[in-house]
Design an enzyme around this catalytic site. Structure first.
Site, PDB file in Angstrom:
ATOM      1  N   SER A   4      -5.184 -39.859  48.246  1.00 19.90           N
ATOM      2  CA  SER A   4      -4.759 -40.279  46.917  1.00 19.90           C
ATOM      3  C   SER A   4      -3.514 -39.496  46.514  1.00 19.90           C
ATOM      4  O   SER A   4      -3.283 -38.384  47.005  1.00 19.90           O
ATOM      5  CB  SER A   4      -5.875 -40.013  45.893  1.00 19.90           C
ATOM      6  OG  SER A   4      -5.424 -40.209  44.571  1.00 19.90           O
ATOM      7  N   TYR A  19     -12.392 -34.116  41.745  1.00 14.30           N
ATOM      8  CA  TYR A  19     -11.931 -35.215  42.598  1.00 14.30           C
ATOM      9  C   TYR A  19     -10.673 -34.855  43.389  1.00 14.30           C
ATOM     10  O   TYR A  19     -10.607 -35.095  44.597  1.00 14.30           O
ATOM     11  CB  TYR A  19     -11.676 -36.438  41.718  1.00 14.30           C
ATOM     12  CG  TYR A  19     -11.043 -37.627  42.404  1.00 14.30           C
ATOM     13  CD1 TYR A  19     -11.807 -38.490  43.191  1.00 14.30           C
ATOM     14  CD2 TYR A  19      -9.690 -37.915  42.231  1.00 14.30           C
ATOM     15  CE1 TYR A  19     -11.229 -39.599  43.794  1.00 14.30           C
ATOM     16  CE2 TYR A  19      -9.109 -39.030  42.829  1.00 14.30           C
ATOM     17  CZ  TYR A  19      -9.876 -39.861  43.617  1.00 14.30           C
ATOM     18  OH  TYR A  19      -9.302 -40.964  44.212  1.00 14.30           O
ATOM     19  N   LYS A  31      -9.523 -35.130  47.656  1.00 15.36           N
ATOM     20  CA  LYS A  31      -8.472 -35.962  48.217  1.00 15.36           C
ATOM     21  C   LYS A  31      -7.416 -35.121  48.942  1.00 15.36           C
ATOM     22  O   LYS A  31      -6.830 -35.566  49.931  1.00 15.36           O
ATOM     23  CB  LYS A  31      -7.835 -36.822  47.126  1.00 15.36           C
ATOM     24  CG  LYS A  31      -8.774 -37.917  46.619  1.00 15.36           C
ATOM     25  CD  LYS A  31      -9.253 -38.796  47.773  1.00 15.36           C
ATOM     26  CE  LYS A  31     -10.100 -39.958  47.316  1.00 15.36           C
ATOM     27  NZ  LYS A  31     -10.526 -40.833  48.438  1.00 15.36           N
TER      28      LYS A  31
END
Length: 253
Positions: free
Chosen positions: A143, A156, A160
């Protein structure tokens, strides 16, 4: 037909980027095995779409956070398709939450799905590719969040970044076997994972305003990058990260 005759495994494939990737790979001639998790209705429509394209599809329902699901998924794919040529590690979650009161269970679950799940799946697929002796391709969906921070994504963004780093390290570890390992870093793509966040018209307008191409990404935009990385067109590409964000990162200043 960039993937004609290839056997492609995709995790988190019932919706969003994973679903679009399964369909795009089938359009390019691949048979697919899809990992899904408790999403029978969406999976049923995906099966119909893949079969309408004249390709085989194997469905495997399991939680990628379970270490045993990875070898079982690969085994099911080998049984149904005859082997594994490409793995697309896509499964991921992002339950938005503030940092100071982040529940440990939320942190742990996000790590286990996004990072540990990617590790297990890549490892299992790579072992099968080494066994086959004909190389292969690992593509992991990272991401833009691997490169920038997010106030409600402190659990999160590290996963990533970890996925991006995993592909760099596996590229070194697996190059001798002819296995290429690359990551894709999508920008803001309109999927189920962020539909609530983008439901606010002002928030959506703000997000679109930061993107030089003037729109949010679509799952199909990312799927096409995956097909490129999985194909012979990227035969000398490994350890790379492709930023697919409509120019957003270049405009962050």
């Amino acid at each position: 037909m960039l993937l004609e005759g290839q056997r492609v495994l995709i995790t988190g494939a019932s919706r969003g980027i994973g679903r679009a990737t399964a369909i795009e790979c089938a359009r390019h001639g691949a048979d697919v095995a899809v990992n899904v998790f408790k999403d029978s209705e969406a999976t049923a429509t995906l099966v119909k779409e893949i079969e309408a394209l004249g390709r085989k599809i194997v469905v495997f329902d399991a939680d990628v956070a379970d270490p045993e699901s990875a070898p079982a998924f690969v085994e099911a794919a080998v049984s149904g398709l005859g082997g594994v040529d490409v793995l697309v590690s896509n499964a991921g979650i992002c339950p938005f939450h503030s940092f100071l009161d982040m529940p440990r269970a939320t942190l742990r679950r996000t790590m286990e799905v996004n990072l540990f799940g990617a590790y297990y799946m890549c490892q299992a697929a790579a072992n099968q590719m080494v066994k086959q002796g004909s190389g292969g391709s690992l593509v992991a969906i990272s991401s833009i969040s691997a490169l920038v921070g997010g106030e409600m994504q402190t659990h999160y963004t590290p996963t990533k970044a970890g996925v991006h780093s995993l592909m760099q390290s596996t590229a070194v570890a697996l190059g001798r076997y002819g296995i290429r390992c690359n990551s894709v870093l999508p920008g803001t793509v309109a999927t189920d994972i962020n539909k609530d966040d983008l439901a606010d018209p002002k928030k959506r307008e703000y997000m679109e305003g930061r993107i030089p191409l003037g729109r949010l990404g679509r799952p199909e935009d990312i799927a096409k990058v995956v097909v490129f990385l999985a194909s012979d067109l990227a035969g000398y590409v490994t350890g790379a990260a492709v930023l697919a964000d409509g120019g957003a990162f270049a405009n962050f200043q």
